[in-house]
Each structure stands twice: as C-alpha cells, then as structure tokens.
Design an enzyme around this catalytic site. Sequence first.
Site, mmCIF file in Angstrom:
data_model
loop_
_atom_site.group_PDB
_atom_site.id
_atom_site.type_symbol
_atom_site.label_atom_id
_atom_site.label_comp_id
_atom_site.label_asym_id
_atom_site.label_seq_id
_atom_site.Cartn_x
_atom_site.Cartn_y
_atom_site.Cartn_z
ATOM 1 N N GLU A 191 0.807 -1.222 0.000
ATOM 2 C CA GLU A 191 0.000 0.000 0.000
ATOM 3 C C GLU A 191 0.840 1.272 0.000
ATOM 4 O OE1 GLU A 191 -3.077 -0.042 2.973
ATOM 5 O OE2 GLU A 191 -3.949 -1.903 2.215
ATOM 6 N N GLU B 176 -5.038 -8.669 0.890
ATOM 7 C CA GLU B 176 -5.653 -8.372 2.189
ATOM 8 C C GLU B 176 -7.149 -8.234 2.009
ATOM 9 O OE1 GLU B 176 -4.265 -4.976 4.457
ATOM 10 O OE2 GLU B 176 -2.174 -5.477 4.042
HETATM 11 C C1 FCB Z 1 -4.294 -2.062 5.498
HETATM 12 C C2 FCB Z 1 -2.896 -2.337 5.999
HETATM 13 C C3 FCB Z 1 -2.821 -3.384 7.057
HETATM 14 C C4 FCB Z 1 -3.995 -3.325 8.015
HETATM 15 C C5 FCB Z 1 -5.294 -3.229 7.288
HETATM 16 C C6 FCB Z 1 -6.508 -3.171 8.171
HETATM 17 O O1 FCB Z 1 -4.350 -0.778 5.011
HETATM 18 O O2 FCB Z 1 -2.073 -2.734 4.935
HETATM 19 O O3 FCB Z 1 -1.587 -3.263 7.693
HETATM 20 O O4 FCB Z 1 -3.802 -2.326 8.931
HETATM 21 O O5 FCB Z 1 -5.306 -2.117 6.442
#
Ligand code: FCB
Length: 464
Positions: free
Chosen positions: A166, A371
């Site tokens: 990110e 994620e």
């Molecule tokens: C993302 C991050 C991760 C976590 C999630 C909820 O933005 O990459 O580290 O905090 O959100």
Amino acid sequence: MTTRRFPNDFLWGTATASFQVEGAADADGRGPSIWDTFCRKPGAVRNADNGDIACDHYHRVDEDLDLVKGLGVGSYRFSVAWPRIQPTGKGPANQPGLDFYRRLVDGLQARDVEATITLYHWDLPQALQDDGGWVVRDTAERFAEYADIVARAIGDGAARWITLNEPWCSAWRGYEVGDHAPGITDVGQAAAAHHHLLLAHGLATEVLRDATPEVPVGIALNLAALRPGTDDPLDVAATLRMDGNRNRIFLDPLFRGEYPVDMLEHYAGREPGFSVVRDGDLAIISQPLDFLGVNYYSPEIIVDATRRQAAREFGYTVPTRPESHDLAAVGVLSPGAQVTQMNWEIDASGLRELLGRTSREYTDIPLYVTENGAAYDDYVGPTGEVRDGNRTEYLRAHLGAVLDAIEDGVNVVGFFEWSLLDNFEWAFGYSRRFGLVWVDFPTGTRLPKQSYDWYAETIKANAL
Ligand code: FCB
C-alpha cells in the site's frame, strides 16, 4: 444452498505485518522506525499505544506458525522489518535480524506453508526519515540495497516477493493527510514520496530478479472501488480526481509507463512533487510484474467537498474517512450502510468490481487479494469462546465476490485474509481487532476465534 467451488490451485493465505505483530522493538540490534517515533507523538495513536511489545510475535513465532499451519493455508504473508536488517537503513546487514527471518521461513518450510514476503510494510528506519524519508531519491536506492540483502539471505525460502504494501498509505497518508508516520502534511512532499516509492519498487524488482530469478515479484496496492454519491457532475468529477490519486496514479505508471495527465496537472507547482521524476524512471517502474496484489476492505462513495449538505439530504453520513482536502473530495457512508468497527461500509460487490476493472483496463497477470478482512468489537464470552459470526459473514461475502470475479473471467489466483492475529492497527492502536485469533494483549495469550475454524473449514472444502 449450492456449493461454489474455488479453482483447484487457488492459493489460500493469511497475513500480518512486522510492526503490527512483532514487538521486541529493541531486540537484537533493531533500530527505530518511523512508526516507533510516530507512536510517541502526543495524540498521534489512540491511547498512546505503541509497537514495543505488540503481539510479541518475535518471541512466539513457533506458536504463531502452528496457528498458521492449523488453518491449512497454502501461504503466510508477512513483512520484513527493514530496521531489523539495517538499523539505520544503510550499511551492512545486522545478522541477528536476518536470523529471525531465517527462522521464520524455515519454520514455514517445515510446516509446508509457502512464504509470501513483503519487503516494506511501512516501518522505514528512522535514520532514513531524518535524511528526508521518501521525499528524497536516496531512500529508493537504499531500499534496493536492503532488498538485495534480504533476497540473498532468505530468498531460498521465498515463494513470492511483494516489494511494497500500500504505497498510497506511505505517501499520501504519511505525507499529505498526516495520520500515519511520519505525520507530515504537505502535498508536494506526498507527490515526491509517491514517485520515490514507485521507483523503489522498480529498483527492488530488478535486484530481486537478479538475486532470486525463480521467485515471482509483485506489489500490493490498496486500490479503491469508488462510486460517485450522486450523478451530479461535481460528484462525478470529484470521484474521477479520487480515481486519479488512488488508482490511476499507480496503475498507469506500473502498467503503461506513464503518470496520468490529469494528476500531473493537478499536482503541478506543488514542490517538489513530480518534478523529482527523472528520465528513465518510468521504464524502471513499469517493468513487467509476475502478479499484482490487491488489498480491499470497503467501497468508497465520493461527493465533492462543496456538497456535504447535499449529500446529507440524500441520506449519506458525512464524512467517514480522512479525506484529501487537496482533491476537494469527501468519502461518505450510504444511507443505512452496514459498517465494520473501522466504520468502513461493507459491500463485497466493490471487490468484484475492482478486480474486474483492473484486469479489463490494465493487466492479465495473476491477481491475488493480498488483504481482506474485518475489525469487530470481539470479546471472549463466558464459554471461553470468541463468537465472531460477523467476521465470518464478512469473509463469506467477500470470498463470494472473488468467485464472482473468477466467473467474470478475471485471473484471481489467491486470497490472503487480514489478519492472522489481532494486532497494532496503526493510528487506532490496539483498539481494533482484525484477527482470526484473539490476542489477549496483557498476557500475549492466543485464542482462535470461531472465524478461525470457519476459515479452516472453508479452505479444506475449497468451497463456499
Ligand atoms: C491495510 C494495511 C494493514 C492493516 C489493514 C486493516 O491498510 O495494509 O496493515 O492495517 O489495512
């Protein structure tokens, strides 16, 4: 209910990140990171929480790898803490730091779980920040050296590399919004940081290909599924600006070798901004990748900053997120929206949309959801269990969206649930629990939640 199967070779995973779980902040020569510093800034992190101990994963790695194994996942995604490897961000490797990750990859191998290794999940060595952080080009070059050290030390245990996690958060939250480390609020610096992060990704990709030619390389982006709040031209234009800053400003350079013209125009005159781009940089940034990671939690509904009142009249809740003042765009919540504990709207269709758009407009390389998951106000009940049916429902819906995308013809090849453990949720400290496993922070005790069992069963069935 009909069963929906995943492809036979679909990769199941779960994820964590170094600063969020490791703790052991001073152990074995680790240097301070920008998050250690940020945590000490009054008011920056809820409850003045910090990462000194976190889940104490550094000392409990075997127990945690058993929990990974118990899920039956094919891969575990974790990140390497740069300040453990190079305490000041440059110079020779700190061997005890490398030893920890050697133990981790060997532990995974012994359990027959692949290592998906993120090289940068936000914990920049503080010494590099003192020299300008991502605003200066040197940091990108240092990152490539660091990547080389890691690849040569533990690359034999890597199934895939993720250069950056990110980078939008690193650049724009870190340098424009300021609610993440290093907590700067300067648009021109954010734009320069953005470019240097992408350059770091490109330089590291070259180094990784050289050191470990057989290991696939990708990047994990928090692309946004954006929707205008109304069809008012102002809201539509605001959504397009957000699309520029959240999506196209990454996908265009990575897959087309150019920055979007509207964004270059928007940021023109913000110093140093995109004036830091040098001839040849975009070729480095746009070299072919083996896969793309997409992190998704929530759709984002956008109205123009002048239309807050209008949005309220449409029934939206305003505002819900740190917003970009510079883009004059505001994220709102739909009327009657279901939200997680983060106050993020739940709508899995955004994930299908995002995967589809990325593959239609940009690339046919394999996509991983790197994620996805949800924070809820979990508790251990009188029976000693954490009954988090809400998390299970969230995951079920989003895995359904992955299947929808696959049926749409999108090349989605894996899914990493966020997160294995409750952990340090950045500016929210320990007040947000994303884990499949409950962590009792005062004692460090782990307790798998009901969602852990559900995820394990889903993986075993390879079906919903
Ligand atoms: C993302 C991050 C991760 C976590 C999630 C909820 O933005 O990459 O580290 O905090 O959100």
